[in-house]
Design a protein around this motif. Structure first.
Motif, PDB file in Angstrom:
ATOM      1  N   UNK A   1       0.859  -1.181   0.000  1.00  0.00           N
ATOM      2  CA  UNK A   1       0.000   0.000   0.000  1.00  0.00           C
ATOM      3  C   UNK A   1       0.898   1.235   0.000  1.00  0.00           C
ATOM      4  N   UNK A   2       0.302   2.405  -0.268  1.00  0.00           N
ATOM      5  CA  UNK A   2       1.083   3.650  -0.373  1.00  0.00           C
ATOM      6  C   UNK A   2       0.744   4.623   0.747  1.00  0.00           C
ATOM      7  N   UNK A   3       1.776   5.331   1.201  1.00  0.00           N
ATOM      8  CA  UNK A   3       1.617   6.458   2.114  1.00  0.00           C
ATOM      9  C   UNK A   3       2.172   7.698   1.414  1.00  0.00           C
ATOM     10  N   UNK A   4       1.312   8.717   1.258  1.00  0.00           N
ATOM     11  CA  UNK A   4       1.698   9.921   0.520  1.00  0.00           C
ATOM     12  C   UNK A   4       1.545  11.139   1.424  1.00  0.00           C
ATOM     13  N   UNK A   5       2.650  11.746   1.886  1.00  0.00           N
ATOM     14  CA  UNK A   5       2.566  12.981   2.670  1.00  0.00           C
ATOM     15  C   UNK A   5       2.086  14.143   1.803  1.00  0.00           C
ATOM     16  N   UNK A   6       1.349  15.074   2.413  1.00  0.00           N
ATOM     17  CA  UNK A   6       0.791  16.216   1.698  1.00  0.00           C
ATOM     18  C   UNK A   6       1.149  17.519   2.391  1.00  0.00           C
ATOM     19  N   UNK A   7       1.510  18.515   1.600  1.00  0.00           N
ATOM     20  CA  UNK A   7       1.542  19.889   2.094  1.00  0.00           C
ATOM     21  C   UNK A   7       0.157  20.477   1.865  1.00  0.00           C
ATOM     22  N   UNK A   8      -0.485  20.946   2.925  1.00  0.00           N
ATOM     23  CA  UNK A   8      -1.814  21.551   2.859  1.00  0.00           C
ATOM     24  C   UNK A   8      -1.774  22.844   3.669  1.00  0.00           C
ATOM     25  N   UNK A   9      -2.370  23.937   3.164  1.00  0.00           N
ATOM     26  CA  UNK A   9      -2.359  25.186   3.934  1.00  0.00           C
ATOM     27  C   UNK A   9      -2.950  24.997   5.325  1.00  0.00           C
TER      28      UNK A   9
ATOM     29  N   UNK B   1      -7.064   9.583  12.275  1.00  0.00           N
ATOM     30  CA  UNK B   1      -7.395   8.862  11.041  1.00  0.00           C
ATOM     31  C   UNK B   1      -8.840   9.114  10.607  1.00  0.00           C
ATOM     32  N   UNK B   2      -9.031   9.441   9.330  1.00  0.00           N
ATOM     33  CA  UNK B   2     -10.355   9.644   8.749  1.00  0.00           C
ATOM     34  C   UNK B   2     -10.445   8.786   7.498  1.00  0.00           C
ATOM     35  N   UNK B   3     -11.356   7.824   7.496  1.00  0.00           N
ATOM     36  CA  UNK B   3     -11.473   6.914   6.366  1.00  0.00           C
ATOM     37  C   UNK B   3     -12.305   7.481   5.231  1.00  0.00           C
ATOM     38  N   UNK B   4     -11.939   7.176   4.003  1.00  0.00           N
ATOM     39  CA  UNK B   4     -12.720   7.583   2.830  1.00  0.00           C
ATOM     40  C   UNK B   4     -12.334   6.689   1.653  1.00  0.00           C
ATOM     41  N   UNK B   5     -12.994   6.884   0.538  1.00  0.00           N
ATOM     42  CA  UNK B   5     -12.690   6.113  -0.674  1.00  0.00           C
ATOM     43  C   UNK B   5     -11.891   6.976  -1.634  1.00  0.00           C
ATOM     44  N   UNK B   6     -10.766   6.455  -2.091  1.00  0.00           N
ATOM     45  CA  UNK B   6      -9.922   7.172  -3.053  1.00  0.00           C
ATOM     46  C   UNK B   6     -10.038   6.442  -4.390  1.00  0.00           C
ATOM     47  N   UNK B   7     -10.979   6.897  -5.219  1.00  0.00           N
ATOM     48  CA  UNK B   7     -11.152   6.311  -6.562  1.00  0.00           C
ATOM     49  C   UNK B   7     -11.319   4.795  -6.509  1.00  0.00           C
ATOM     50  N   UNK B   8     -12.063   4.316  -5.529  1.00  0.00           N
ATOM     51  CA  UNK B   8     -12.311   2.886  -5.420  1.00  0.00           C
ATOM     52  C   UNK B   8     -11.398   2.163  -4.460  1.00  0.00           C
ATOM     53  N   UNK B   9     -10.294   2.771  -4.094  1.00  0.00           N
ATOM     54  CA  UNK B   9      -9.394   2.180  -3.098  1.00  0.00           C
ATOM     55  C   UNK B   9      -9.804   2.654  -1.706  1.00  0.00           C
TER      56      UNK B   9
ATOM     57  N   UNK C   1      -2.478   8.186  -8.425  1.00  0.00           N
ATOM     58  CA  UNK C   1      -2.793   8.904  -7.192  1.00  0.00           C
ATOM     59  C   UNK C   1      -2.457  10.388  -7.320  1.00  0.00           C
ATOM     60  N   UNK C   2      -1.272  10.695  -7.818  1.00  0.00           N
ATOM     61  CA  UNK C   2      -0.843  12.094  -7.924  1.00  0.00           C
ATOM     62  C   UNK C   2      -1.701  12.864  -8.924  1.00  0.00           C
ATOM     63  N   UNK C   3      -2.059  12.214 -10.032  1.00  0.00           N
ATOM     64  CA  UNK C   3      -2.910  12.869 -11.031  1.00  0.00           C
ATOM     65  C   UNK C   3      -4.274  13.204 -10.429  1.00  0.00           C
ATOM     66  N   UNK C   4      -4.846  12.258  -9.704  1.00  0.00           N
ATOM     67  CA  UNK C   4      -6.164  12.478  -9.110  1.00  0.00           C
ATOM     68  C   UNK C   4      -6.118  13.538  -8.007  1.00  0.00           C
ATOM     69  N   UNK C   5      -5.026  13.597  -7.265  1.00  0.00           N
ATOM     70  CA  UNK C   5      -4.888  14.638  -6.245  1.00  0.00           C
ATOM     71  C   UNK C   5      -4.808  16.020  -6.878  1.00  0.00           C
ATOM     72  N   UNK C   6      -4.090  16.126  -7.996  1.00  0.00           N
ATOM     73  CA  UNK C   6      -4.009  17.410  -8.703  1.00  0.00           C
ATOM     74  C   UNK C   6      -5.381  17.847  -9.174  1.00  0.00           C
ATOM     75  N   UNK C   7      -6.134  16.908  -9.722  1.00  0.00           N
ATOM     76  CA  UNK C   7      -7.494  17.207 -10.187  1.00  0.00           C
ATOM     77  C   UNK C   7      -8.375  17.623  -9.022  1.00  0.00           C
TER      78      UNK C   7
END
Length: 275
Positions: free
Chosen positions: A18-26, A45-53, A84-90
């Motif tokens: 599985x992947x762990x992706x750190x984010x810079x967020x304001x 931790x907050x659960x959600x669906x990421x494009x089916x994952x 993942x990165x493409x969908x985050x940009x979108x």
């Protein structure tokens, strides 16, 4: 982002990750929701669906990160990460939020290992790694479902990927001038410049040939750039089309085009004259 050499000695060719992706967020942005594993949530931790994952959003010492259950072999990690990165940009563009994943190679972590939130990490599928942070980055609370929705519907092919990437950087610029330039750059990137009419193209070809015959490559190159309309005209046309799509009045269309021209002149002044 090629994966760094695996640090685990017990992972075979059948190991799934599985992947762990750190984010810079304001600092003014946060997501709210419920843990998918309540009551054993880790790091807010907050659960959600990421494009089916299956996925989860976390915070640790003001640092945000995502865990995305891609459940794939090591050879497929790069492809999964690009998705993942493409969908985050979108999603960042749809939500009008700067979400900037760290730009590092994938670091593969062994079972039970710790992940450094300065890196994108891959870890044995199904586990929840312990995270540590060595940098600061990271409150409008948004339901985490909006993030799930934003990453769900993304075009497979999108011509403005670079504009999305630049958008993710806007809120991290220190000065207003730098933010303004970044936003102006996004407009440039999405404004398609149309070719000039056939008569103009014929004239330009004639002049280019004459300039080349005289050994004036500088003039030939300058004339060649005139085969398409100026970027300012392309931006004005794009603004007009968007305004008419939004059913703006003729007065509103004219005002918006005027503002677009003024903003573009301002950008040139900031870039070339420093004011």
């Amino acid at each position: 982002m090629k994966a760094e050499e695996q640090t685990s000695t017990n992972g075979g060719r059948d190991q799934r990750y599985d992947l762990l992706v750190p984010l810079d967020i304001p600092a003014s942005v946060d997501f709210i929701g419920r843990s998918a594993r309540h009551p054993i949530a880790l790091n807010v931790e907050i659960g959600f669906s990421f494009a089916g994952w299956d996925a989860s959003f976390h915070r640790l010492e003001q640092t945000a990160y995502l865990i995305i259950r891609v459940n794939c072999g090591e050879s497929d990690l790069e492809v999964r990460l690009r998705t993942v990165l493409h969908r985050l940009s979108w999603a960042a563009a749809r939500l009008d939020i700067s979400m900037r994943p760290v730009q590092t190679p994938i670091k593969i972590v062994s079972s039970g290992g710790h992940v450094d939130l300065a890196h994108i990490s891959a870890f044995p599928a199904g586990e929840t790694p312990l995270a540590s942070v060595r940098h600061d980055s990271y409150s409008v609370g948004l339901p985490v479902t909006v993030l799930s929705d934003a990453v769900a519907e993304v075009p497979e092919e999108y011509p403005f990927s670079e504009a999305l990437r630049v958008f993710s950087d806007v809120d991290f610029e220190v000065s207003l001038a730098a933010r303004f330039i970044n936003l102006s750059t996004i407009i440039e990137l999405i404004a398609a410049r149309a070719e000039r009419d056939p008569q103009a193209r014929d004239l330009l070809k004639k002049w280019i040939d004459e300039a080349n015959a005289l050994g004036r490559n500088d003039l030939a190159n300058a004339l060649d750039t005139m085969r398409v309309e100026p970027i300012s005209a392309a931006i004005a046309r794009m603004v007009e089309e968007a305004a008419r799509t939004a059913n703006c009045s003729e007065e509103e269309v004219a005002e918006l085009k005027k503002r677009a021209r003024t903003a573009y002149r301002r950008r040139s002044s900031v870039l070339h004259e420093g004011k």
